[in-house]
Each structure stands twice: as C-alpha cells, then as structure tokens.
Design a protein around this motif. Structure first.
Motif, PDB file in Angstrom:
ATOM      1  N   ASN A  40       5.138   4.649  -1.385  1.00  0.00           N
ATOM      2  CA  ASN A  40       4.146   3.870  -2.123  1.00  0.00           C
ATOM      3  C   ASN A  40       3.498   4.677  -3.239  1.00  0.00           C
ATOM      4  O   ASN A  40       3.129   4.122  -4.274  1.00  0.00           O
ATOM      5  CB  ASN A  40       3.121   3.269  -1.163  1.00  0.00           C
ATOM      6  N   ALA A  41       3.374   5.972  -3.070  1.00  0.00           N
ATOM      7  CA  ALA A  41       2.849   6.821  -4.141  1.00  0.00           C
ATOM      8  C   ALA A  41       3.832   6.888  -5.307  1.00  0.00           C
ATOM      9  O   ALA A  41       3.426   6.932  -6.471  1.00  0.00           O
ATOM     10  CB  ALA A  41       2.550   8.219  -3.616  1.00  0.00           C
ATOM     11  N   LEU A  42       5.131   6.880  -4.996  1.00  0.00           N
ATOM     12  CA  LEU A  42       6.140   6.930  -6.056  1.00  0.00           C
ATOM     13  C   LEU A  42       6.274   5.607  -6.810  1.00  0.00           C
ATOM     14  O   LEU A  42       6.900   5.566  -7.862  1.00  0.00           O
ATOM     15  CB  LEU A  42       7.493   7.344  -5.483  1.00  0.00           C
ATOM     16  N   LYS A  43       5.672   4.548  -6.302  1.00  0.00           N
ATOM     17  CA  LYS A  43       5.730   3.252  -6.980  1.00  0.00           C
ATOM     18  C   LYS A  43       5.015   3.263  -8.319  1.00  0.00           C
ATOM     19  O   LYS A  43       5.339   2.475  -9.201  1.00  0.00           O
ATOM     20  CB  LYS A  43       5.063   2.167  -6.124  1.00  0.00           C
ATOM     21  N   THR A  44       4.028   4.122  -8.459  1.00  0.00           N
ATOM     22  CA  THR A  44       3.186   4.080  -9.646  1.00  0.00           C
ATOM     23  C   THR A  44       3.136   5.430 -10.353  1.00  0.00           C
ATOM     24  O   THR A  44       3.313   6.476  -9.719  1.00  0.00           O
ATOM     25  CB  THR A  44       1.752   3.629  -9.277  1.00  0.00           C
ATOM     26  N   GLU A  49      -4.266   5.506  -8.756  1.00  0.00           N
ATOM     27  CA  GLU A  49      -3.612   4.644  -7.773  1.00  0.00           C
ATOM     28  C   GLU A  49      -2.752   5.472  -6.815  1.00  0.00           C
ATOM     29  O   GLU A  49      -2.757   5.238  -5.602  1.00  0.00           O
ATOM     30  CB  GLU A  49      -2.749   3.586  -8.468  1.00  0.00           C
ATOM     31  N   ARG A  50      -2.043   6.423  -7.362  1.00  0.00           N
ATOM     32  CA  ARG A  50      -1.186   7.286  -6.533  1.00  0.00           C
ATOM     33  C   ARG A  50      -2.026   8.028  -5.497  1.00  0.00           C
ATOM     34  O   ARG A  50      -1.678   8.079  -4.319  1.00  0.00           O
ATOM     35  CB  ARG A  50      -0.430   8.266  -7.429  1.00  0.00           C
ATOM     36  N   GLN A  51      -3.133   8.602  -5.916  1.00  0.00           N
ATOM     37  CA  GLN A  51      -3.988   9.359  -4.995  1.00  0.00           C
ATOM     38  C   GLN A  51      -4.585   8.454  -3.927  1.00  0.00           C
ATOM     39  O   GLN A  51      -4.696   8.839  -2.767  1.00  0.00           O
ATOM     40  CB  GLN A  51      -5.091  10.111  -5.747  1.00  0.00           C
ATOM     41  N   SER A  52      -4.937   7.255  -4.305  1.00  0.00           N
ATOM     42  CA  SER A  52      -5.472   6.292  -3.350  1.00  0.00           C
ATOM     43  C   SER A  52      -4.457   6.006  -2.245  1.00  0.00           C
ATOM     44  O   SER A  52      -4.803   5.980  -1.052  1.00  0.00           O
ATOM     45  CB  SER A  52      -5.851   4.997  -4.079  1.00  0.00           C
ATOM     46  N   VAL A  53      -3.220   5.812  -2.623  1.00  0.00           N
ATOM     47  CA  VAL A  53      -2.144   5.564  -1.655  1.00  0.00           C
ATOM     48  C   VAL A  53      -1.952   6.791  -0.763  1.00  0.00           C
ATOM     49  O   VAL A  53      -1.816   6.675   0.454  1.00  0.00           O
ATOM     50  CB  VAL A  53      -0.839   5.201  -2.398  1.00  0.00           C
ATOM     51  N   LEU A  54      -1.957   7.963  -1.358  1.00  0.00           N
ATOM     52  CA  LEU A  54      -1.761   9.197  -0.586  1.00  0.00           C
ATOM     53  C   LEU A  54      -2.913   9.471   0.373  1.00  0.00           C
ATOM     54  O   LEU A  54      -2.714  10.051   1.439  1.00  0.00           O
ATOM     55  CB  LEU A  54      -1.566  10.393  -1.524  1.00  0.00           C
ATOM     56  N   ASP A  55      -4.114   9.050   0.004  1.00  0.00           N
ATOM     57  CA  ASP A  55      -5.294   9.281   0.842  1.00  0.00           C
ATOM     58  C   ASP A  55      -5.468   8.241   1.947  1.00  0.00           C
ATOM     59  O   ASP A  55      -6.379   8.365   2.766  1.00  0.00           O
ATOM     60  CB  ASP A  55      -6.562   9.285  -0.024  1.00  0.00           C
TER      61      ASP A  55
END
Length: 154
Positions: A40-44, A49-55
């Motif tokens: 999901n982080a690689l989606k964007t 947004e990436r950090q939000s998914v990773l967190d």
C-alpha cells in the motif's frame, strides 16, 4: 499434478501479506511491519500518504488507508504487479522466510478467498467458482520460489 492448499492460513500464513514479520524494502528505504504495509505504501508517490500507510497499526488498517491514496501513474497498467514483485522479493530475502517458502516444495500456492478478488487470488464464492481467478499473488510466490531454487544451485 501439484497438491493445492487453500488460503494462506495455518502453516502457510507466512505467505499472506497480512503476516507481521518485519522486513526491509529497498524501494521504500525502510523496514515495514508487513507486506500489506509495503504494497500500500508503494501505491503512491505522495510522501505524506505513504507515511500514513506505513504508520498504520495493523495490516488491515494499512489496506484501508491504501484504498484512499493517490495512485502512482500506470498503477492499473502493470505497476501494481511490479510493486507486489518488489514486496515479495524483499520479504523472501529474509533467510527464515525464504527457507519456509522453499519448504512448500511443489505445492500450488493459491490465494483463495471469499471477497471476490479474482486478480490476486481465486474467489471461491458461488458466483466466481466457475471462472478461475488469475491468482497473481500465488503465481508471483511460486516464481520467487523457483528463482530462489535456481540461484541456490551451483
């Protein structure tokens, strides 16, 4: 004919993107808590947004957040397969996980489900049962298993 194992549960739960063994993803430059977080982080390409998914505290929450990110260009034209390949290569670069993948021998790895995913898996609901899914996740896992075996040969 290879034996088949439904769903990535029980002894095969480690194959699921919801498995929570952390691993480093070079394309992200960070260790991730699960394959679902990485995918999901690689989606964007948006760093917030990436950090939000990773967190996200769980793989499920990461997946939900990933449904709302700004998709990177060409996501649905092959980039999502590229992203999953990167996630799985990174995950199965972990020696213990690579060993477990190899121990599946020649088992046909089918990501079966009931939530109508005919791309990454094979949906077993009555509507989809007559039409086999693509099982892209299973295919990528089996390709990584074959490549690891080939690399291990002298």
């Amino acid at each position: 004919m290879s034996e088949q194992q439904p769903m990535f549960q029980g002894d095969l739960a480690f194959l699921s993107n919801f498995d929570t063994v952390p691993f480093f993803v070079p394309e992200l430059g960070v260790e991730v808590p699960s394959g679902e977080h990485a995918f999901n982080a690689l989606k964007t390409l948006d760093p917030v947004e990436r950090q939000s998914v990773l967190d996200a505290p769980t793989p499920g929450k990461s997946k939900r957040l990933g449904r709302r990110v700004t998709l990177r260009p060409e996501w649905n034209a092959g980039v999502r397969v590229w992203a999953m390949q990167r996630v799985l290569r990174a995950k199965f670069a972990v020696p213990a996980l690579a060993s477990r993948l190899d121990a599946t021998d020649d088992l046909a790895l089918l990501e079966t489900n009931q939530w109508h995913d005919q791309f990454w898996g094979v949906c077993l609901c009555p509507r989809h049962l007559p039409v086999p899914g693509t099982n892209m996740l299973g295919e990528l896992l089996m390709a990584i298993r074959a490549n690891q075996r080939g690399a291990a040969r002298p």
